[in-house]
Design a protein around this motif. Structure first.
Motif, PDB file in Angstrom:
ATOM      1  N   TRP A 264      24.673  40.352  35.227  1.00 34.45           N
ATOM      2  CA  TRP A 264      25.476  41.566  35.374  1.00 34.45           C
ATOM      3  C   TRP A 264      26.957  41.322  35.094  1.00 34.45           C
ATOM      4  O   TRP A 264      27.713  42.273  34.887  1.00 34.45           O
ATOM      5  N   MET A 265      27.389  40.071  35.111  1.00 33.86           N
ATOM      6  CA  MET A 265      28.822  39.763  35.018  1.00 33.86           C
ATOM      7  C   MET A 265      29.351  39.696  33.591  1.00 33.86           C
ATOM      8  O   MET A 265      30.551  39.471  33.396  1.00 33.86           O
ATOM      9  N   LEU A 266      28.513  39.875  32.603  1.00 37.20           N
ATOM     10  CA  LEU A 266      28.993  39.828  31.221  1.00 37.20           C
ATOM     11  C   LEU A 266      30.189  40.761  31.043  1.00 37.20           C
ATOM     12  O   LEU A 266      30.177  41.906  31.496  1.00 37.20           O
ATOM     13  N   GLU A 267      31.219  40.265  30.389  1.00 38.64           N
ATOM     14  CA  GLU A 267      32.412  41.090  30.173  1.00 38.64           C
ATOM     15  C   GLU A 267      32.065  42.381  29.445  1.00 38.64           C
ATOM     16  O   GLU A 267      32.648  43.443  29.718  1.00 38.64           O
ATOM     17  N   ALA A 268      31.079  42.299  28.558  1.00 40.94           N
ATOM     18  CA  ALA A 268      30.688  43.478  27.781  1.00 40.94           C
ATOM     19  C   ALA A 268      30.130  44.584  28.667  1.00 40.94           C
ATOM     20  O   ALA A 268      30.047  45.751  28.237  1.00 40.94           O
ATOM     21  N   ASN A 269      29.774  44.263  29.926  1.00 43.92           N
ATOM     22  CA  ASN A 269      29.227  45.268  30.832  1.00 43.92           C
ATOM     23  C   ASN A 269      30.293  46.129  31.507  1.00 43.92           C
ATOM     24  O   ASN A 269      29.976  46.972  32.345  1.00 43.92           O
ATOM     25  N   TYR A 280      33.032  40.665  34.390  1.00 41.10           N
ATOM     26  CA  TYR A 280      34.130  39.728  34.635  1.00 41.10           C
ATOM     27  C   TYR A 280      34.764  39.339  33.301  1.00 41.10           C
ATOM     28  O   TYR A 280      34.063  38.939  32.354  1.00 41.10           O
ATOM     29  N   LYS A 281      36.060  39.425  33.239  1.00 45.70           N
ATOM     30  CA  LYS A 281      36.777  39.139  31.998  1.00 45.70           C
ATOM     31  C   LYS A 281      36.483  37.711  31.511  1.00 45.70           C
ATOM     32  O   LYS A 281      36.654  36.747  32.244  1.00 45.70           O
ATOM     33  N   GLY A 282      36.042  37.621  30.261  1.00 41.90           N
ATOM     34  CA  GLY A 282      35.818  36.325  29.630  1.00 41.90           C
ATOM     35  C   GLY A 282      34.463  35.713  29.898  1.00 41.90           C
ATOM     36  O   GLY A 282      34.146  34.642  29.358  1.00 41.90           O
ATOM     37  N   LEU A 283      33.610  36.362  30.701  1.00 35.74           N
ATOM     38  CA  LEU A 283      32.322  35.753  31.044  1.00 35.74           C
ATOM     39  C   LEU A 283      31.283  36.048  29.965  1.00 35.74           C
ATOM     40  O   LEU A 283      31.083  37.191  29.577  1.00 35.74           O
ATOM     41  N   ASP A 284      30.610  34.976  29.491  1.00 35.20           N
ATOM     42  CA  ASP A 284      29.661  35.111  28.389  1.00 35.20           C
ATOM     43  C   ASP A 284      28.357  34.335  28.597  1.00 35.20           C
ATOM     44  O   ASP A 284      27.597  34.119  27.669  1.00 35.20           O
ATOM     45  N   GLY A 285      28.081  33.866  29.779  1.00 36.85           N
ATOM     46  CA  GLY A 285      26.838  33.141  30.079  1.00 36.85           C
ATOM     47  C   GLY A 285      26.869  32.677  31.528  1.00 36.85           C
ATOM     48  O   GLY A 285      27.843  32.940  32.235  1.00 36.85           O
TER      49      GLY A 285
END
Length: 464
Positions: A264-269, A280-285
Protein backbone atom coordinates in the motif's frame (compact mmCIF):
# COMPACT_ATOMS: atom_id res chain seq x y z
CA UNK A 1 106.47 23.84 19.42
CA UNK A 2 106.77 23.84 15.62
CA UNK A 3 109.06 20.76 15.71
CA UNK A 4 106.54 18.84 17.84
CA UNK A 5 103.67 19.57 15.49
CA UNK A 6 105.29 18.39 12.23
CA UNK A 7 105.68 14.65 13.10
CA UNK A 8 102.03 14.57 14.26
CA UNK A 9 100.87 16.18 11.00
CA UNK A 10 102.86 13.66 8.93
CA UNK A 11 101.19 10.78 10.80
CA UNK A 12 97.75 12.20 10.07
CA UNK A 13 98.61 12.62 6.40
CA UNK A 14 99.87 9.05 6.29
CA UNK A 15 96.62 7.70 7.78
CA UNK A 16 94.62 9.77 5.29
CA UNK A 17 96.65 8.31 2.36
CA UNK A 18 95.99 4.79 3.63
CA UNK A 19 92.22 5.44 3.69
CA UNK A 20 92.32 6.88 0.18
CA UNK A 21 94.24 3.80 -1.01
CA UNK A 22 91.60 1.52 0.49
CA UNK A 23 88.85 3.55 -1.19
CA UNK A 24 90.70 3.41 -4.51
CA UNK A 25 91.02 -0.36 -4.28
CA UNK A 26 87.28 -0.64 -3.58
CA UNK A 27 86.52 1.59 -6.57
CA UNK A 28 88.78 -0.54 -8.76
CA UNK A 29 86.99 -3.72 -7.66
CA UNK A 30 83.62 -2.16 -8.44
CA UNK A 31 84.78 -1.04 -11.87
CA UNK A 32 85.98 -4.54 -12.60
CA UNK A 33 82.65 -5.96 -11.55
CA UNK A 34 80.86 -3.46 -13.78
CA UNK A 35 82.61 -4.95 -16.78
CA UNK A 36 80.63 -8.20 -16.42
CA UNK A 37 78.31 -9.07 -19.36
CA UNK A 38 75.38 -6.75 -19.80
CA UNK A 39 72.99 -9.72 -19.67
CA UNK A 40 73.34 -9.91 -15.92
CA UNK A 41 70.10 -9.13 -14.07
CA UNK A 42 70.44 -6.23 -11.67
CA UNK A 43 68.03 -5.91 -8.77
CA UNK A 44 66.10 -2.69 -8.61
CA UNK A 45 66.54 -0.70 -5.47
CA UNK A 46 63.15 -0.23 -3.79
CA UNK A 47 62.03 1.72 -0.77
CA UNK A 48 59.72 -0.20 1.49
CA UNK A 49 56.45 1.56 2.11
CA UNK A 50 55.12 1.18 5.63
CA UNK A 51 51.44 0.71 6.37
CA UNK A 52 50.06 4.18 6.90
CA UNK A 53 47.53 5.22 9.50
CA UNK A 54 46.24 8.76 9.72
CA UNK A 55 43.92 10.17 12.34
CA UNK A 56 42.17 13.47 12.45
CA UNK A 57 40.39 15.05 15.34
CA UNK A 58 36.71 14.28 15.87
CA UNK A 59 34.18 16.92 16.78
CA UNK A 60 31.02 15.96 18.66
CA UNK A 61 27.67 16.21 16.90
CA UNK A 62 25.30 18.49 18.76
CA UNK A 63 22.07 17.04 20.12
CA UNK A 64 20.78 13.48 20.41
CA UNK A 65 18.60 11.52 17.97
CA UNK A 66 15.25 10.37 19.36
CA UNK A 67 14.39 6.84 18.21
CA UNK A 68 10.75 6.05 17.38
CA UNK A 69 8.56 3.78 19.49
CA UNK A 70 7.68 0.71 17.43
CA UNK A 71 4.96 -1.87 17.97
CA UNK A 72 6.73 -4.82 16.34
CA UNK A 73 8.39 -8.11 17.26
CA UNK A 74 11.53 -7.03 15.40
CA UNK A 75 12.68 -4.29 13.04
CA UNK A 76 15.75 -2.88 11.35
CA UNK A 77 16.65 0.09 9.17
CA UNK A 78 19.76 0.14 6.96
CA UNK A 79 21.39 2.25 4.25
CA UNK A 80 22.34 -0.24 1.51
CA UNK A 81 25.42 1.32 -0.11
CA UNK A 82 27.31 1.48 3.19
CA UNK A 83 25.44 -1.31 4.96
CA UNK A 84 25.10 0.98 7.96
CA UNK A 85 22.44 -0.03 10.49
CA UNK A 86 20.52 3.05 11.61
CA UNK A 87 18.03 1.38 13.94
CA UNK A 88 17.66 -2.15 15.27
CA UNK A 89 15.01 -3.84 17.42
CA UNK A 90 15.52 -7.57 18.08
CA UNK A 91 16.93 -7.61 14.55
CA UNK A 92 18.78 -10.92 14.88
CA UNK A 93 15.83 -12.91 16.21
CA UNK A 94 14.74 -15.61 13.70
CA UNK A 95 11.01 -15.35 12.98
CA UNK A 96 8.62 -16.73 10.34
CA UNK A 97 8.93 -14.36 7.36
CA UNK A 98 5.78 -15.41 5.51
CA UNK A 99 5.84 -14.18 1.90
CA UNK A 100 8.99 -12.12 2.45
CA UNK A 101 10.54 -15.53 1.67
CA UNK A 102 9.69 -14.79 -1.96
CA UNK A 103 12.40 -12.10 -2.01
CA UNK A 104 14.91 -14.95 -2.21
CA UNK A 105 12.93 -16.58 -5.01
CA UNK A 106 12.84 -13.24 -6.82
CA UNK A 107 16.57 -12.73 -6.34
CA UNK A 108 17.54 -16.16 -7.67
CA UNK A 109 15.29 -15.91 -10.73
CA UNK A 110 16.64 -12.42 -11.50
CA UNK A 111 20.18 -13.77 -11.13
CA UNK A 112 19.40 -16.59 -13.58
CA UNK A 113 18.27 -13.99 -16.10
CA UNK A 114 21.29 -11.78 -15.41
CA UNK A 115 23.65 -14.72 -15.97
CA UNK A 116 21.94 -15.71 -19.20
CA UNK A 117 20.64 -19.02 -17.84
CA UNK A 118 17.06 -17.86 -18.21
CA UNK A 119 15.20 -15.32 -20.34
CA UNK A 120 12.17 -13.26 -19.38
CA UNK A 121 10.48 -14.56 -22.51
CA UNK A 122 11.12 -18.25 -21.74
CA UNK A 123 7.97 -20.36 -21.44
CA UNK A 124 7.15 -22.12 -18.17
CA UNK A 125 4.75 -25.07 -17.97
CA UNK A 126 2.85 -25.24 -14.68
CA UNK A 127 3.19 -28.48 -12.72
CA UNK A 128 1.00 -30.25 -10.15
CA UNK A 129 2.73 -28.69 -7.12
CA UNK A 130 2.07 -25.13 -8.29
CA UNK A 131 -1.50 -25.94 -9.35
CA UNK A 132 -2.38 -27.43 -5.94
CA UNK A 133 -0.83 -24.77 -3.74
CA UNK A 134 -3.11 -22.58 -1.62
CA UNK A 135 -3.02 -19.09 -0.14
CA UNK A 136 -2.32 -16.03 -2.26
CA UNK A 137 -2.35 -17.25 -5.86
CA UNK A 138 -3.42 -16.59 -9.42
CA UNK A 139 -5.15 -19.99 -9.83
CA UNK A 140 -2.75 -21.60 -12.25
CA UNK A 141 -3.86 -24.94 -13.67
CA UNK A 142 -1.53 -27.84 -14.34
CA UNK A 143 -0.32 -27.61 -17.92
CA UNK A 144 -0.79 -23.83 -18.19
CA UNK A 145 2.04 -22.07 -20.02
CA UNK A 146 3.24 -18.58 -19.14
CA UNK A 147 6.45 -16.60 -19.59
CA UNK A 148 9.02 -16.15 -16.84
CA UNK A 149 8.23 -12.43 -16.76
CA UNK A 150 4.47 -12.95 -16.39
CA UNK A 151 4.98 -15.32 -13.46
CA UNK A 152 7.62 -13.05 -11.92
CA UNK A 153 5.23 -10.08 -11.94
CA UNK A 154 2.50 -12.23 -10.38
CA UNK A 155 4.93 -13.20 -7.63
CA UNK A 156 6.35 -9.71 -7.03
CA UNK A 157 3.06 -7.82 -7.24
CA UNK A 158 0.42 -10.30 -6.14
CA UNK A 159 2.62 -12.53 -3.94
CA UNK A 160 1.33 -15.52 -5.94
CA UNK A 161 2.41 -18.80 -4.35
CA UNK A 162 1.62 -20.84 -7.46
CA UNK A 163 3.69 -18.52 -9.68
CA UNK A 164 6.62 -18.77 -7.22
CA UNK A 165 6.57 -22.57 -7.29
CA UNK A 166 6.29 -22.67 -11.08
CA UNK A 167 9.39 -20.46 -11.35
CA UNK A 168 11.27 -22.51 -8.74
CA UNK A 169 10.58 -25.71 -10.66
CA UNK A 170 11.63 -24.06 -13.93
CA UNK A 171 14.99 -23.07 -12.42
CA UNK A 172 15.87 -26.21 -10.44
CA UNK A 173 13.57 -28.99 -11.62
CA UNK A 174 11.70 -29.23 -8.31
CA UNK A 175 10.81 -26.92 -5.46
CA UNK A 176 13.03 -28.80 -3.00
CA UNK A 177 16.05 -28.58 -5.31
CA UNK A 178 15.34 -24.86 -5.57
CA UNK A 179 15.18 -24.68 -1.75
CA UNK A 180 18.75 -26.02 -1.63
CA UNK A 181 19.76 -23.17 -3.89
CA UNK A 182 17.91 -20.70 -1.63
CA UNK A 183 19.76 -21.87 1.47
CA UNK A 184 23.13 -21.89 -0.30
CA UNK A 185 22.53 -18.34 -1.53
CA UNK A 186 21.53 -17.22 1.97
CA UNK A 187 24.88 -18.47 3.33
CA UNK A 188 26.79 -16.74 0.53
CA UNK A 189 25.02 -13.47 1.39
CA UNK A 190 25.99 -13.76 5.05
CA UNK A 191 22.46 -14.32 6.31
CA UNK A 192 22.97 -15.88 9.75
CA UNK A 193 19.53 -17.17 10.75
CA UNK A 194 17.69 -17.73 7.48
CA UNK A 195 16.46 -21.22 6.65
CA UNK A 196 13.97 -22.03 3.90
CA UNK A 197 11.81 -25.10 3.35
CA UNK A 198 9.88 -23.77 0.33
CA UNK A 199 9.85 -21.00 -2.27
CA UNK A 200 6.75 -19.28 -0.92
CA UNK A 201 6.89 -18.76 2.86
CA UNK A 202 3.87 -20.99 3.50
CA UNK A 203 3.83 -23.04 6.70
CA UNK A 204 4.70 -26.66 6.02
CA UNK A 205 1.17 -27.85 6.84
CA UNK A 206 -0.24 -25.55 4.16
CA UNK A 207 1.90 -26.99 1.37
CA UNK A 208 0.39 -29.71 -0.87
CA UNK A 209 0.86 -32.95 1.14
CA UNK A 210 2.73 -34.71 -1.65
CA UNK A 211 5.31 -31.93 -1.81
CA UNK A 212 5.92 -31.27 1.87
CA UNK A 213 9.61 -31.67 2.81
CA UNK A 214 10.73 -34.33 5.27
CA UNK A 215 11.65 -31.91 8.03
CA UNK A 216 10.20 -30.50 11.21
CA UNK A 217 11.60 -27.06 10.40
CA UNK A 218 9.77 -24.06 8.96
CA UNK A 219 10.86 -20.96 7.02
CA UNK A 220 12.65 -18.56 9.36
CA UNK A 221 14.51 -15.32 8.80
CA UNK A 222 15.52 -12.45 11.07
CA UNK A 223 14.79 -8.84 10.26
CA UNK A 224 18.52 -8.33 9.71
CA UNK A 225 18.64 -11.22 7.25
CA UNK A 226 15.64 -9.78 5.41
CA UNK A 227 17.47 -6.44 5.21
CA UNK A 228 20.61 -8.18 3.89
CA UNK A 229 18.49 -9.90 1.23
CA UNK A 230 16.76 -6.63 0.36
CA UNK A 231 20.13 -4.93 0.10
CA UNK A 232 21.40 -7.52 -2.36
CA UNK A 233 18.28 -7.09 -4.47
CA UNK A 234 18.64 -3.31 -4.79
CA UNK A 235 22.41 -3.41 -5.33
CA UNK A 236 22.67 -6.44 -7.64
CA UNK A 237 19.44 -5.75 -9.53
CA UNK A 238 18.93 -1.98 -9.58
CA UNK A 239 16.02 -2.42 -12.00
CA UNK A 240 14.02 -4.25 -9.31
CA UNK A 241 11.40 -1.47 -9.16
CA UNK A 242 10.42 -2.28 -12.74
CA UNK A 243 8.43 -5.09 -11.11
CA UNK A 244 7.92 -4.16 -7.45
CA UNK A 245 6.41 -0.73 -8.18
CA UNK A 246 3.67 -2.06 -10.47
CA UNK A 247 0.35 -1.06 -8.87
CA UNK A 248 -1.85 -3.57 -10.65
CA UNK A 249 -1.41 -6.22 -13.33
CA UNK A 250 -3.90 -8.11 -15.46
CA UNK A 251 -2.39 -11.58 -15.61
CA UNK A 252 -4.76 -13.10 -18.18
CA UNK A 253 -6.93 -11.40 -20.75
CA UNK A 254 -9.96 -13.25 -19.44
CA UNK A 255 -9.41 -12.17 -15.82
CA UNK A 256 -12.18 -9.89 -14.62
CA UNK A 257 -9.98 -8.08 -12.09
CA UNK A 258 -6.26 -7.36 -12.12
CA UNK A 259 -3.75 -8.34 -9.46
CA UNK A 260 -3.45 -5.51 -6.93
CA UNK A 261 -0.08 -4.86 -5.31
CA UNK A 262 -0.16 -5.71 -1.60
CA UNK A 263 2.29 -2.87 -0.97
CA UNK A 264 0.00 0.00 0.00
CA UNK A 265 2.96 2.35 0.54
CA UNK A 266 3.94 2.72 -3.12
CA UNK A 267 4.38 6.41 -3.90
CA UNK A 268 2.21 5.91 -6.97
CA UNK A 269 -0.71 5.15 -4.63
CA UNK A 270 -0.89 8.76 -3.46
CA UNK A 271 -3.88 9.34 -5.74
CA UNK A 272 -5.68 6.06 -4.94
CA UNK A 273 -8.43 6.73 -2.36
CA UNK A 274 -7.99 3.44 -0.48
CA UNK A 275 -4.19 3.73 -0.27
CA UNK A 276 -3.31 7.43 -0.30
CA UNK A 277 -3.12 7.55 3.51
CA UNK A 278 -0.27 5.01 3.34
CA UNK A 279 1.55 6.15 0.17
CA UNK A 280 5.10 7.20 0.96
CA UNK A 281 7.30 9.52 -1.07
CA UNK A 282 10.05 7.62 -2.90
CA UNK A 283 8.87 4.13 -1.92
CA UNK A 284 9.11 1.57 -4.74
CA UNK A 285 9.36 -1.89 -3.10
CA UNK A 286 9.88 -4.52 -1.82
CA UNK A 287 7.76 -7.33 -0.30
CA UNK A 288 4.90 -7.89 2.13
CA UNK A 289 4.20 -11.04 4.11
CA UNK A 290 1.41 -12.51 6.22
CA UNK A 291 0.59 -15.83 7.85
CA UNK A 292 -1.05 -16.66 11.15
CA UNK A 293 2.32 -17.60 12.65
CA UNK A 294 4.23 -14.65 11.20
CA UNK A 295 1.69 -11.92 11.75
CA UNK A 296 2.15 -9.05 9.31
CA UNK A 297 5.60 -8.27 7.88
CA UNK A 298 7.04 -5.88 5.35
CA UNK A 299 10.42 -5.20 3.81
CA UNK A 300 10.22 -1.73 2.30
CA UNK A 301 12.62 0.52 0.45
CA UNK A 302 12.44 4.19 -0.48
CA UNK A 303 14.80 6.75 -1.96
CA UNK A 304 14.93 10.50 -1.27
CA UNK A 305 17.55 13.11 -2.22
CA UNK A 306 19.82 10.40 -3.58
CA UNK A 307 19.76 8.26 -0.43
CA UNK A 308 18.00 4.88 -0.37
CA UNK A 309 16.94 3.17 2.84
CA UNK A 310 15.71 -0.37 3.49
CA UNK A 311 13.38 -1.08 6.40
CA UNK A 312 12.04 -4.34 7.80
CA UNK A 313 9.21 -4.82 10.29
CA UNK A 314 8.11 -8.26 11.50
CA UNK A 315 5.23 -9.38 13.67
CA UNK A 316 2.96 -6.34 13.52
CA UNK A 317 -0.62 -6.88 14.64
CA UNK A 318 -2.46 -5.80 11.49
CA UNK A 319 -2.09 -5.30 7.77
CA UNK A 320 -2.23 -1.53 8.17
CA UNK A 321 0.24 -1.40 11.06
CA UNK A 322 3.03 -3.02 9.08
CA UNK A 323 2.92 0.14 6.96
CA UNK A 324 2.50 2.67 9.78
CA UNK A 325 5.48 1.14 11.61
CA UNK A 326 7.49 1.19 8.39
CA UNK A 327 6.69 4.88 8.01
CA UNK A 328 8.13 5.54 11.48
CA UNK A 329 11.34 3.76 10.53
CA UNK A 330 11.78 5.51 7.20
CA UNK A 331 10.89 8.93 8.62
CA UNK A 332 13.50 8.38 11.33
CA UNK A 333 16.14 7.62 8.71
CA UNK A 334 15.35 10.39 6.25
CA UNK A 335 14.80 13.01 8.95
CA UNK A 336 18.03 12.42 10.83
CA UNK A 337 20.68 11.03 8.47
CA UNK A 338 22.39 11.73 5.17
CA UNK A 339 25.21 10.31 3.08
CA UNK A 340 28.40 12.32 2.78
CA UNK A 341 31.38 11.58 0.58
CA UNK A 342 34.64 11.57 2.54
CA UNK A 343 36.97 10.51 -0.27
CA UNK A 344 36.50 11.13 -3.98
CA UNK A 345 37.44 8.48 -6.49
CA UNK A 346 40.97 8.73 -7.94
CA UNK A 347 42.21 10.57 -4.84
CA UNK A 348 45.80 10.52 -3.63
CA UNK A 349 46.56 9.14 -0.19
CA UNK A 350 48.42 11.37 2.23
CA UNK A 351 51.92 9.99 2.82
CA UNK A 352 51.69 7.49 -0.02
CA UNK A 353 52.11 9.40 -3.28
CA UNK A 354 54.01 6.61 -5.05
CA UNK A 355 55.10 2.99 -4.75
CA UNK A 356 58.37 1.53 -6.10
CA UNK A 357 58.43 -0.33 -9.41
CA UNK A 358 61.02 -2.86 -10.53
CA UNK A 359 62.52 -2.98 -14.02
CA UNK A 360 60.55 -0.01 -15.32
CA UNK A 361 61.40 3.12 -17.28
CA UNK A 362 60.44 4.87 -14.05
CA UNK A 363 61.41 3.60 -10.62
CA UNK A 364 58.07 4.48 -9.02
CA UNK A 365 54.44 5.07 -9.94
CA UNK A 366 51.68 7.21 -8.45
CA UNK A 367 48.78 5.57 -6.63
CA UNK A 368 45.16 6.68 -6.13
CA UNK A 369 41.93 5.23 -4.78
CA UNK A 370 39.85 3.41 -7.37
CA UNK A 371 36.44 4.58 -6.08
CA UNK A 372 34.86 7.08 -3.75
CA UNK A 373 34.09 6.50 -0.07
CA UNK A 374 30.91 7.71 1.62
CA UNK A 375 29.56 7.37 5.14
CA UNK A 376 26.22 7.91 6.84
CA UNK A 377 26.25 10.92 9.17
CA UNK A 378 23.68 12.72 11.29
CA UNK A 379 22.13 15.50 9.23
CA UNK A 380 24.07 18.73 9.43
CA UNK A 381 27.10 17.02 10.99
CA UNK A 382 30.65 17.20 9.69
CA UNK A 383 32.63 14.10 8.83
CA UNK A 384 35.59 14.27 11.19
CA UNK A 385 37.64 11.58 12.84
CA UNK A 386 38.08 9.42 9.75
CA UNK A 387 41.02 7.02 10.01
CA UNK A 388 42.65 4.98 7.30
CA UNK A 389 45.02 2.08 6.97
CA UNK A 390 46.80 0.91 3.83
CA UNK A 391 47.91 -2.57 2.88
CA UNK A 392 50.27 -2.85 -0.10
CA UNK A 393 50.98 -5.78 -2.36
CA UNK A 394 54.44 -7.42 -1.95
CA UNK A 395 57.09 -5.39 -3.79
CA UNK A 396 58.13 -8.31 -5.99
CA UNK A 397 54.70 -8.14 -7.68
CA UNK A 398 55.22 -4.56 -8.88
CA UNK A 399 57.37 -5.35 -11.91
CA UNK A 400 57.13 -3.39 -15.15
CA UNK A 401 55.35 -3.29 -17.50
CA UNK A 402 52.43 -2.06 -15.36
CA UNK A 403 49.13 -0.82 -16.77
CA UNK A 404 47.27 2.22 -15.50
CA UNK A 405 44.69 1.12 -12.94
CA UNK A 406 46.68 -1.89 -11.73
CA UNK A 407 45.83 -2.82 -8.15
CA UNK A 408 48.77 -2.26 -5.80
CA UNK A 409 46.98 -2.63 -2.48
CA UNK A 410 43.94 -1.60 -0.46
CA UNK A 411 43.01 1.22 1.86
CA UNK A 412 40.45 0.82 4.64
CA UNK A 413 38.65 3.86 6.02
CA UNK A 414 36.89 3.73 9.39
CA UNK A 415 34.57 6.28 10.91
CA UNK A 416 32.27 6.49 13.93
CA UNK A 417 29.87 9.39 14.07
CA UNK A 418 29.00 10.90 17.41
CA UNK A 419 25.63 9.62 18.56
CA UNK A 420 25.69 6.51 16.31
CA UNK A 421 26.22 3.03 17.70
CA UNK A 422 28.29 1.43 14.96
CA UNK A 423 31.68 2.19 13.47
CA UNK A 424 31.54 2.33 9.69
CA UNK A 425 34.20 0.70 7.56
CA UNK A 426 34.85 0.89 3.82
CA UNK A 427 37.72 -0.71 1.91
CA UNK A 428 38.66 0.34 -1.62
CA UNK A 429 41.54 -0.59 -3.90
CA UNK A 430 44.69 1.44 -4.43
CA UNK A 431 45.58 1.51 -8.13
CA UNK A 432 48.32 2.98 -10.31
CA UNK A 433 47.57 6.43 -11.70
CA UNK A 434 49.57 5.88 -14.89
CA UNK A 435 51.28 3.10 -16.79
CA UNK A 436 54.96 2.19 -16.46
CA UNK A 437 56.76 0.68 -19.42
CA UNK A 438 59.50 -1.90 -18.99
CA UNK A 439 62.99 -0.38 -19.10
CA UNK A 440 65.53 -1.46 -21.72
CA UNK A 441 68.47 -3.62 -20.62
CA UNK A 442 70.91 -0.75 -21.12
CA UNK A 443 68.77 1.56 -18.93
CA UNK A 444 68.57 -1.07 -16.22
CA UNK A 445 72.31 -1.76 -16.51
CA UNK A 446 73.37 1.85 -16.02
CA UNK A 447 70.76 2.32 -13.28
CA UNK A 448 72.29 -0.60 -11.42
CA UNK A 449 75.82 0.87 -11.85
CA UNK A 450 74.59 4.23 -10.56
CA UNK A 451 72.99 2.64 -7.54
CA UNK A 452 76.11 0.60 -6.77
CA UNK A 453 78.23 3.73 -6.85
CA UNK A 454 75.73 5.47 -4.61
CA UNK A 455 75.99 2.61 -2.14
CA UNK A 456 79.78 2.67 -2.42
CA UNK A 457 80.13 6.36 -1.65
CA UNK A 458 77.75 5.94 1.26
CA UNK A 459 80.04 3.24 2.59
CA UNK A 460 83.14 5.40 2.09
CA UNK A 461 81.46 8.30 3.81
CA UNK A 462 80.78 6.13 6.80
CA UNK A 463 84.52 5.34 7.12
CA UNK A 464 85.20 8.88 8.23
Amino acid sequence: MSNKWKPTSRKRQKRHLIKKSVASLMLLNMLCLSALPATMVFAEKTNKQATTTTKTSQAPVAGSIQKPDLNVLSAVLIEPTTGQVLLSVNADQPLPPASMTKMMTEYIVAEQVKQGKLKWTDKVTVGENAAKTIGSRIFLAQGDVHTVEELYIAMAVGSANDASIALAERVAGSEQEFVKLMNETAKQMGMKTAHFINATGLDKKDMPAKYQPDTDKEDVMSAMDAAILGRRIVLDHPDFAKFTSIQSYKFRERDKTPIINYNWMLEANKNIPNFKAYAYKGLDGLKTGHTQNAGNCFTGTAVRDGMRLISVVMGTDSEAHRFTETRKLLDFGFDHFEIKQVVAGKSKVKGLDTVPVKKGVETSVGVVTDSDVSFIVPKGGEVKGVQFKTQLEPEDKLVAPINKGTKVGTITYTYKAEGMDQQQTKTVNLVTSEEVEKGSWIRLFFRAIKEMFADLFDSIKNLF
